[in-house]
Design an enzyme around this catalytic site. Sequence first.
Site, PDB file in Angstrom:
ATOM      1  N   GLU A   1      -3.695  -9.881   3.649  1.00 30.00           N
ATOM      2  CA  GLU A   1      -3.701  -9.616   4.994  1.00 30.00           C
ATOM      3  C   GLU A   1      -5.108 -10.605   4.943  1.00 30.00           C
ATOM      4  OE1 GLU A   1      -2.991  -7.085   2.912  1.00 30.00           O
ATOM      5  OE2 GLU A   1      -2.806  -5.339   3.973  1.00 30.00           O
TER       6      GLU A   1
ATOM      7  N   GLU B   1       0.884  -1.599   0.043  1.00 35.35           N
ATOM      8  CA  GLU B   1      -0.252   0.076   0.027  1.00 35.35           C
ATOM      9  C   GLU B   1       1.247   1.490  -0.162  1.00 35.35           C
ATOM     10  OE1 GLU B   1      -2.377  -1.459   3.672  1.00 35.35           O
ATOM     11  OE2 GLU B   1      -3.762  -1.752   2.281  1.00 35.35           O
TER      12      GLU B   1
HETATM   13  N1  DAK Z   1       5.374  -7.384  11.374  1.00 32.36           N
HETATM   14  C1  DAK Z   1       5.752  -7.927  12.677  1.00 32.36           C
HETATM   15  N2  DAK Z   1       7.636  -9.013  11.957  1.00 32.36           N
HETATM   16  C2  DAK Z   1       7.791  -8.930  11.122  1.00 32.36           C
HETATM   17  C3  DAK Z   1       6.425  -8.961   9.775  1.00 32.36           C
HETATM   18  C4  DAK Z   1       5.903  -8.375  10.137  1.00 32.36           C
HETATM   19  N3  DAK Z   1       4.881  -8.260   9.080  1.00 32.36           N
HETATM   20  N4  DAK Z   1       6.531 -10.010   8.603  1.00 32.36           N
HETATM   21  C5  DAK Z   1       8.045 -10.615   8.828  1.00 32.36           C
HETATM   22  N5  DAK Z   1       8.717 -10.216   9.822  1.00 32.36           N
HETATM   23  C6  DAK Z   1       9.401 -10.890  10.975  1.00 32.36           C
HETATM   24  C7  DAK Z   1       9.190 -11.907  11.401  1.00 32.36           C
HETATM   25  O1  DAK Z   1       8.380 -12.620  12.341  1.00 32.36           O
HETATM   26  C8  DAK Z   1      10.925 -12.293  11.428  1.00 32.36           C
HETATM   27  O2  DAK Z   1      11.575 -12.170  13.021  1.00 32.36           O
HETATM   28  P1  DAK Z   1      11.590 -13.599  14.447  1.00 32.36           P
HETATM   29  O3  DAK Z   1      10.543 -14.655  14.457  1.00 32.36           O
HETATM   30  O4  DAK Z   1      12.986 -14.264  13.590  1.00 32.36           O
HETATM   31  O5  DAK Z   1      11.751 -12.758  14.890  1.00 32.36           O
HETATM   32  C9  DAK Z   1      11.610 -11.668  10.474  1.00 32.36           C
HETATM   33  O6  DAK Z   1      10.667 -11.086  10.691  1.00 32.36           O
HETATM   34  C10 DAK Z   1      12.033 -12.401   9.351  1.00 32.36           C
HETATM   35  O7  DAK Z   1      11.024 -13.136   8.914  1.00 32.36           O
HETATM   36  P2  DAK Z   1      10.409 -14.713   8.118  1.00 32.36           P
HETATM   37  O8  DAK Z   1      11.086 -15.411   8.872  1.00 32.36           O
HETATM   38  O9  DAK Z   1       8.927 -14.426   8.453  1.00 32.36           O
HETATM   39  O10 DAK Z   1      11.315 -14.513   6.997  1.00 32.36           O
HETATM   40  P3  DAK Z   1      10.750 -15.143   5.680  1.00 32.36           P
HETATM   41  O11 DAK Z   1      12.080 -14.772   4.563  1.00 32.36           O
HETATM   42  O12 DAK Z   1      10.611 -16.638   6.142  1.00 32.36           O
HETATM   43  O13 DAK Z   1       9.548 -14.552   5.169  1.00 32.36           O
HETATM   44  C11 DAK Z   1       7.694 -12.881   3.987  1.00 32.36           C
HETATM   45  C12 DAK Z   1       9.070 -13.399   4.762  1.00 32.36           C
HETATM   46  C13 DAK Z   1       8.218 -11.419   4.088  1.00 32.36           C
HETATM   47  C14 DAK Z   1       7.020 -13.939   3.549  1.00 32.36           C
HETATM   48  C15 DAK Z   1       7.004 -13.025   6.277  1.00 32.36           C
HETATM   49  O14 DAK Z   1       8.234 -12.717   6.907  1.00 32.36           O
HETATM   50  C16 DAK Z   1       6.276 -12.679   5.891  1.00 32.36           C
HETATM   51  O15 DAK Z   1       4.522 -13.360   5.984  1.00 32.36           O
HETATM   52  N6  DAK Z   1       5.463 -11.677   6.791  1.00 32.36           N
HETATM   53  C17 DAK Z   1       4.221 -11.190   6.747  1.00 32.36           C
HETATM   54  C18 DAK Z   1       3.517  -9.998   6.051  1.00 32.36           C
HETATM   55  C19 DAK Z   1       2.448 -10.098   5.775  1.00 32.36           C
HETATM   56  O16 DAK Z   1       1.036 -10.731   6.610  1.00 32.36           O
HETATM   57  N7  DAK Z   1       2.135  -8.513   5.868  1.00 32.36           N
HETATM   58  C20 DAK Z   1       0.905  -8.043   6.104  1.00 32.36           C
HETATM   59  C21 DAK Z   1       1.177  -7.091   7.649  1.00 32.36           C
HETATM   60  S1  DAK Z   1      -0.554  -6.602   8.065  1.00 32.36           S
HETATM   61  C22 DAK Z   1      -4.256  -0.494   9.315  1.00 32.36           C
HETATM   62  C23 DAK Z   1      -3.613   0.398   7.776  1.00 32.36           C
HETATM   63  C24 DAK Z   1      -3.198  -0.529   7.527  1.00 32.36           C
HETATM   64  C25 DAK Z   1      -2.586  -1.714   8.532  1.00 32.36           C
HETATM   65  C26 DAK Z   1      -2.848  -1.497   9.721  1.00 32.36           C
HETATM   66  C27 DAK Z   1      -3.032  -0.857  10.198  1.00 32.36           C
HETATM   67  N8  DAK Z   1      -4.766   1.085   9.914  1.00 32.36           N
HETATM   68  C28 DAK Z   1      -5.582   2.057   9.095  1.00 32.36           C
HETATM   69  C29 DAK Z   1      -4.411   1.700  11.449  1.00 32.36           C
HETATM   70  C30 DAK Z   1      -1.996  -3.187   7.112  1.00 32.36           C
HETATM   71  C31 DAK Z   1      -1.840  -3.805   7.967  1.00 32.36           C
HETATM   72  C32 DAK Z   1      -0.264  -5.695   7.613  1.00 32.36           C
HETATM   73  O17 DAK Z   1       0.414  -5.027   6.572  1.00 32.36           O
END
Ligand code: DAK
Length: 257
Positions: free
Chosen positions: A131, A111
């Site tokens: 998400e 985004e």
């Molecule tokens: N948040 C926190 N930590 C994260 C993270 C995240 N989004 N993505 C990765 N990490 C951390 C992992 O937890 C890991 O930390 P440790 O466990 O080692 O301490 C470290 O980064 C390395 O990650 P991986 O071990 O998972 O690395 P890989 O290469 O295996 O995988 C990956 C990479 C990018 C595919 C995977 O990490 C992943 O799926 N990450 C999450 C992606 C995701 O679901 N993103 C969407 C998040 S929800 C709002 C508006 C919008 C939003 C919020 C509020 N408002 C208007 C208030 C938005 C929401 C989102 O973006």
Amino acid sequence: MAYENILVEKLEGRVGLIRLNRPRALNALSSALVRELMDALRALNADDEVGCIVITGSERVFAAGADIKEMSTATPVEMLAVDLLDWDALRKAKKPVIAAVSGWALGGGCELAMACDMIVASETATFGQPEINLGIIPGAGGTQRLIRAVGKALAMEMILNARNLSAEEAYQFGLVNRVVPAESYLDEALTLAREIAARAPVAVRLAKEAVNKAYEMTLAEGLAYEQRAFFLLFSTEDQREGMQAFMEKRKPEWKGR
Ligand code: DAK
């Protein structure tokens, strides 16, 4: 403000560079990081020595989205209280903002890239709105900006079924401006930024505004808006200079007024 999660530089050619720098969390957009990003954006936007802004991450990751660990226990009121991921500031910025994306651009990271005016992608870039895997939906423009960029069919698949786009797909569907080798994505983005920063500043600003209005207005309103902006430019020294330079077969010297 001292920054812990981003690096900010002013580069030659009137370019401001912001690097997201939380490598251990894959540049997850914590509230602290977002506050710093917004502060840096405000400062570069107000800086007369900067004509164009580039936002980048590292070669491995642009940003893996909002910080899931921080968000996991939040209440709606807490989510409301932080100005988290209010990417509208990028649309409103006077200066064009270019995203230089390599690796993951997921969730709030995708985004963020989409809220920039242009995207230069490395061939390793991956764009997605996963998400739904967390039991939520995009909250910082994903449902609105993605559909405008890639159309309803693909946007639905990405948002409802967490389908990622490769850099090449993102290019084919019009989400990014260009795809380049990983070694050169930042240089390409900086070159593009320098080219734009060297152009007539008031015209660049009004051009960005007018193009963005196409998202918000009917065609008739948008055309009227464009004409007002066009006429306004005839009050600038740069319009005189640009046309004079053309007739004298020389390069124009922009004054920004
Ligand atoms: N948040 C926190 N930590 C994260 C993270 C995240 N989004 N993505 C990765 N990490 C951390 C992992 O937890 C890991 O930390 P440790 O466990 O080692 O301490 C470290 O980064 C390395 O990650 P991986 O071990 O998972 O690395 P890989 O290469 O295996 O995988 C990956 C990479 C990018 C595919 C995977 O990490 C992943 O799926 N990450 C999450 C992606 C995701 O679901 N993103 C969407 C998040 S929800 C709002 C508006 C919008 C939003 C919020 C509020 N408002 C208007 C208030 C938005 C929401 C989102 O973006």
